[in-house]
Design an enzyme around this catalytic site. Sequence first.
Site: not given
Length: 458
Positions: A191-192, A79, A158, A23-25, A130, A108
Amino acid sequence: MPKLEGFEFWSRTLRGARHVVAPMVDQSELAWRLLSRRHGAQLCYTPMLHAQVFVRDANYRKENLYCDVCPEDRPLIVQFCANDPEVFVQAALLAQDYCDAIDLNLGCPQMIAKRVLLAHERLSVPVTCKIRVFPEIDKTVRYAQMLEKAGCQLLTVHGRTKEQKGPLSGTASWEHIKAVRKAVAIPVFANGNIQCLRDVERCIQDTGVQGVMSAEGNLHNPALFEGRSPAVWELAEEYLDIVRQHPCPLSYVRAHLFKLWHHTLQVHQQLREELAKVKTLEGIAAVSQELKLRCQEDISRQKEGEKPSGGLPFFHWICQPYFRPGPKEGSKENGGARSKRALEEEEGTTDVLSKNKQKKKLRNPHKTFDPSLKPKYAKCDQCGNPKGNRCVFNLCRGCCKKRAFKETADCPGHGLLFKTKLERSLAWKGAQPRLQEPQQAGPGEPGGFPEVVGSALA
């Protein structure tokens, strides 16, 4: 049909997906997801959506999900970010018919378990999560186990902490991911550190995860999961064709082209400004075509045996990873790639402003970016934000408002008059004439009870 869980959900609904687009903004929109699926991606996530906005704004729902899906775009996970459990569930209920699962971004975390449990109980599709790791492996493991117990059916880990972002991103810890995978009984995605197909295969082998998610690597080479590094213009042209069929905001398209052409734009920097200025899709396509022509000219001038410059693994016109420089490296090479600062120093153009600063300069020619000339602000005694110059409490407006309300005080500097308004209200009430209480009317009188005749009592 009963809701599938855990490994059954991964194997049947997600079709055993191993190659996952993160998921990427503003970046994992429908057009990009379709491009990635054509080149080896088996599962995609939507950009992170704000649950509260999704619930209250019908246009936001339409633009970011309802009109941004198609039958070819499955399996798909939506997401959300959310702090309020009820708001998260409301948003998920509005989205569940358009996807195969709902993912909660826990960057958060607040009231984590309640949010997951509530959604797990009320949704018709599985809930996934996630997370980022904690510095301590055992704390990360306990965190993952808590999510599993709350109803999470698939966990993406991640391998960086919440502080590892931007120039501080560093290397992701596969040891943390491996420990989580061993400790839970649900599928885990890693992830990473994913820049090529070899990294995907090595990550699965080293950590035992069910799948691998890529974000930055996918943006620079959407054919990563195919194990190919094609010419940039090949994927740029294919992406632009998809955008014509499935339109998206121009800012998304521009951002993707900047990522795809990243290394070429370090060589042909004048076209960077052109790409930043154009206002139409066809204008962006024209700049991309010009970049293609420049690359073909570079290829025609290429000498036999010549190697890529700047320590790149391939020539700049080939899709390849971008390695972000570390905070202390400055102009050093990092992983074989040069930073923008390094290129500027080589060309003696360290005074060149970034494109965002150039835009601000156009709007305000007198604006300066010299940090030594920036005004110094006194800080709020409570939160550290700039305080009001005339605040009677030496606080910022937000903190001042809370204190003035609590103490029924005034702060003329912030225009807060709680005490004055209360005094005026009391004075106004005191000046009003007292209303006489009406006397109760007797029987038979106007407004009183009717007389009761003897026959009625009999």
